[in-house]
Design a protein around this motif. Sequence first.
Motif, PDB file in Angstrom:
ATOM      1  N   ARG A  26      -8.970  -3.367  -4.777  1.00 43.68           N
ATOM      2  CA  ARG A  26      -7.963  -3.549  -5.828  1.00 43.68           C
ATOM      3  C   ARG A  26      -6.557  -3.257  -5.309  1.00 43.68           C
ATOM      4  O   ARG A  26      -5.592  -3.947  -5.664  1.00 43.68           O
ATOM      5  CB  ARG A  26      -8.286  -2.616  -7.005  1.00 43.68           C
ATOM      6  CG  ARG A  26      -7.416  -2.856  -8.220  1.00 43.68           C
ATOM      7  CD  ARG A  26      -7.787  -1.918  -9.342  1.00 43.68           C
ATOM      8  NE  ARG A  26      -7.112  -2.292 -10.562  1.00 43.68           N
ATOM      9  CZ  ARG A  26      -7.584  -3.129 -11.466  1.00 43.68           C
ATOM     10  NH1 ARG A  26      -8.768  -3.700 -11.260  1.00 43.68           N
ATOM     11  NH2 ARG A  26      -6.898  -3.429 -12.544  1.00 43.68           N
TER      12      ARG A  26
ATOM     13  N   GLU B  39      -3.405  -5.729  -5.419  1.00 44.54           N
ATOM     14  CA  GLU B  39      -2.144  -5.422  -6.086  1.00 44.54           C
ATOM     15  C   GLU B  39      -0.947  -5.639  -5.159  1.00 44.54           C
ATOM     16  O   GLU B  39       0.112  -6.100  -5.590  1.00 44.54           O
ATOM     17  CB  GLU B  39      -2.157  -3.979  -6.584  1.00 44.54           C
ATOM     18  CG  GLU B  39      -3.064  -3.762  -7.785  1.00 44.54           C
ATOM     19  CD  GLU B  39      -3.096  -2.321  -8.230  1.00 44.54           C
ATOM     20  OE1 GLU B  39      -3.696  -2.050  -9.297  1.00 44.54           O
ATOM     21  OE2 GLU B  39      -2.529  -1.470  -7.527  1.00 44.54           O
ATOM     22  N   SER B  40      -1.102  -5.300  -3.877  1.00 41.87           N
ATOM     23  CA  SER B  40      -0.012  -5.524  -2.927  1.00 41.87           C
ATOM     24  C   SER B  40       0.323  -7.001  -2.821  1.00 41.87           C
ATOM     25  O   SER B  40       1.490  -7.411  -2.807  1.00 41.87           O
ATOM     26  CB  SER B  40      -0.405  -4.962  -1.555  1.00 41.87           C
ATOM     27  OG  SER B  40       0.612  -5.201  -0.616  1.00 41.87           O
TER      28      SER B  40
ATOM     29  N   ALA C 276      -0.262  -9.177  -5.132  1.00 41.34           N
ATOM     30  CA  ALA C 276       0.295  -9.613  -6.414  1.00 41.34           C
ATOM     31  C   ALA C 276       1.767  -9.259  -6.533  1.00 41.34           C
ATOM     32  O   ALA C 276       2.555 -10.005  -7.135  1.00 41.34           O
ATOM     33  CB  ALA C 276      -0.492  -8.987  -7.565  1.00 41.34           C
ATOM     34  N   GLN C 277       2.185  -8.116  -5.972  1.00 42.25           N
ATOM     35  CA  GLN C 277       3.596  -7.738  -6.031  1.00 42.25           C
ATOM     36  C   GLN C 277       4.466  -8.720  -5.257  1.00 42.25           C
ATOM     37  O   GLN C 277       5.552  -9.097  -5.703  1.00 42.25           O
ATOM     38  CB  GLN C 277       3.772  -6.318  -5.497  1.00 42.25           C
ATOM     39  CG  GLN C 277       3.247  -5.239  -6.439  1.00 42.25           C
ATOM     40  CD  GLN C 277       3.352  -3.866  -5.841  1.00 42.25           C
ATOM     41  OE1 GLN C 277       3.740  -3.709  -4.678  1.00 42.25           O
ATOM     42  NE2 GLN C 277       2.987  -2.858  -6.625  1.00 42.25           N
TER      43      GLN C 277
END
Length: 602
Positions: free
Chosen positions: A212, A216-217, A219-220
């Motif tokens: 996850r 998230e990295s 997605a940023q």
Amino acid sequence: MSPSPHPQPLSNWRLPALGLVIVVIVVTPFLLLRQAAIDIDAAWAMVVHTHETEATVHSLAADMRNMESGALSLASGVDNAMLRNRVADSRERIIPTLQKLRRLTSDNPAQQVRIAELQTNLLLRKAHADRIIEAGANDVTAIDIDAMVARYPIHDLIAEIVGEEQRLLTQRQARAEQMDRRARWATWIAMAGQLLLLGGVLVYSARQLAHRLRAESDAQRASARASVVLDTVREPIMLVDGQQRVVLYNAAFAELYGVEGDPRGKPLTELGDGAWNDERILRRLADVLGRGRELWDHEQVQRTADGVERTMVINARRMPLPDSDEDVALVTASDISLQKASDRQIRELNRQLEGKVEQVSDVNRELEAFSYSVSHDLRAPLRHIAGFGDKLGRHLGENLDDKSSHYLDVMVSSARRMSALIDDLLVYSRLGRSALRLQSVDMQSLAAETRAMLDANNSTEAPEHRIEWRIAPLPIVVGDENMLRQVWLNLLGNAVKYSRGSEPARIEIGYRRADDGAHEFEVRDNGAGFDMQYAGKLFGVFQRLHAASEFPGTGIGLASVRRVLARHGGRIWAQSEPGQGAAFHFTLPAAGDLPASNETTP
């Protein structure tokens, strides 16, 4: 070495399997505990049922003993109202209690047989007791008393019924306790299973956490690239760095301020032909980044690309960039020029309204002066007429003939009637001018106070007039208490007045909640009534449907009622037939629908 083709399918099955385990561990204990709760409730319900049956048997025996002891007391010569009332109460309860006992034991054939035998003996003993009660002390013999007391035994049957219920109670309590123990075991087992599930979920979550974080990295970084969606926002937006240079802007900003080319990296003061070259806004933007302050609803007049001066509301706050360590200020600008123009128009309308209010105040002062003049200048001559008429009558004494006496009576009574009309007109005028003092008003208390006052007056003026009151529960409403008291005084006073001659008079006060939430009240009497073809005149000033010699009054009371209700946002109407009484209905709106407290009615 090539990767095995199996890990991917196993990964696909892992999450559904986990979900299935969660459902099994969560739902299964729930179902078990739910069934256990149902069983416990059923077991304890049977315990309560047994207690109720036993209590009913004892109640039946007590009523029979009470009736027999009362009968013996009457037979011995003791006879009074209290004893007979107690015996009558017991007699009335015996049959319903027997029926209730048969219903409670309908699932027990053996008890039904005992209760049938008990019912036969009870009814026979009751018949002898009834005969003793009706005969009294003179006609009762020892044979009658012996037949009532000893011929039809019931105590052994009652003892058997109670013993059977005690035996059932022991069994049912044991079963209820057994159900409790099972429920406790089910709770512990469910908790253990859920703890095991929690451990498995934690292990699985730890493995998924690393995946996850990497997601998230990614997605940023993708979110930073998606900043182009700002161009679809119609509100001007831009990002400014610590040197007040443009980092990012959207299409609405470029359109409003006439930005050409790519202004990124340029100072903010060079954009929009100097629209942003203002010391106050520049200093506040510097505080946003330098001191961490936020800029909220700062109004600034700017000349935009179309040459129009607009009033802009500027907001700014500090935010970090996802792909940089530097903080920037997010600045938004909203055009409120139309709102400002509307505010100016509203202020002008308020100024005009204040002038109108002043004019209304002048009119009210003139009305107050007129009311004062009516109250003082007209009453003085009327008092003189009435006073000197009385003095003239006493002065003439026995020399006053019948015709002269009639003239004097007409003159004095007319002056007093004129004085009453002036008083009612002043009340009617004040009801329209005074401001509403809205508060919580207990209509039950108002109706009770009015009834007490009318009963006191009626006992003095017409003691032979009997009134039966029926007042339903009334709510608490929001309104002017003094004005609503005037409503009840007029409506209930009319009901008392026009019901004279209908003995006994019946006056009913009803209430219901209308479909729209309004409060609807009803005042009904069985008095003289009126013809509905004249109902349009009923609520007018000085409009009367009966002769003053038949029913006294000024004809202003119902007009005052309508004015009060109109000021509260309500209404009133009536239904009647001659000789069949009248019903007056009036409504008051719910609290949220009330008019302003300073609203007046002409």
